[in-house]
Design a protein around this motif. Structure first.
Motif: not given
Length: 223
Positions: A165-179, A183-197
């Protein structure tokens, strides 16, 4: 059940080491497949021109053209993109290159935060995400569901290998007050081809061009 359903594992190569991040809590996945056709909207003009030129229509005035339906050619372009959402906290498994003591929450480095607090985990994961080159070099791999070779599961999945995968975007959150303990996170990924291919595909294109030139030369008369 074959595959890996109780967690998702993201491997990221950085500085000649591999960070392994196990996502267990609040796990979710969504995906999207998009296509970019070689021939799409312009295919309508091609179809109309073909119908006219082929002589298949005797009376143009009485012809019943099928509007907004042209020819499409799928050349394989487009994207298979998806996102992984998760929650993490203390003692959630591997969280880096394994170089620290997971039983000691104070043992943390820029490459590992296993067993450490959620803020430490957030920042170490972000360090990998920010510094690693996740592209067609194969430096990031996702093991989840049927995309596993059995490394983190008892059996391999249906595809027998992880997603590169190629990672295009990520959002990781930590709420030091309520939680403060997670941590909570969302990572956006795109399936990619290897360079030898990619290199293999380009070599195949060049071979096809060379063959076409050779065949064309056979029809050119000697001067």
């Amino acid at each position: 059940m074959p595959g890996l359903s109780d967690k998702a594992v993201l491997e990221i190569d950085l500085d000649n080491r591999t960070g392994v991040f196990e996502f267990r809590g609040g796990l979710g996945e969504s995906g999207e497949v998009t296509r970019e056709f070689i021939l799409s909207n312009r295919g309508q003009y091609l179809r109309q021109a073909f119908d006219l030129a082929s002589g298949a229509i005797d009376d143009i005035q009485d012809a019943d053209f099928e509007r907004r339906r042209g020819y499409h050619v799928d050349g394989g372009a487009g994207e298979h993109s998806f996102s992984i959402s998760f929650e993490a906290g203390f003692n959630d498994g591997r969280w880096g290159d394994g170089s620290t003591d997971p039983t000691n929450p104070d043992d943390v480095t820029q490459y590992d935060a296993a067993g450490c607090g959620p803020l430490d985990q957030k920042q170490i994961l972000e360090h990998y995400l920010a510094e690693a080159r996740t592209d067609s070099g194969g430096r990031a791999r996702l093991y989840h569901g049927q995309f596993t070779d059995g490394t983190y599961a008892t059996t391999a999945g249906a595809f027998g290998e992880p997603l590169v995968v190629a990672i295009s975007e990520a959002r990781i959150e930590w709420d030091g007050g309520d939680s403060p303990s997670s941590i909570e996170g969302t990572i956006e990924l795109t399936r990619t081809a290897l360079l030898p291919e990619i290199e293999e595909a380009l070599n195949g294109v060049q071979e096809a061009i060379d063959d076409a030139v050779d065949e064309l030369a056979d029809y050119v008369p000697d001067v």
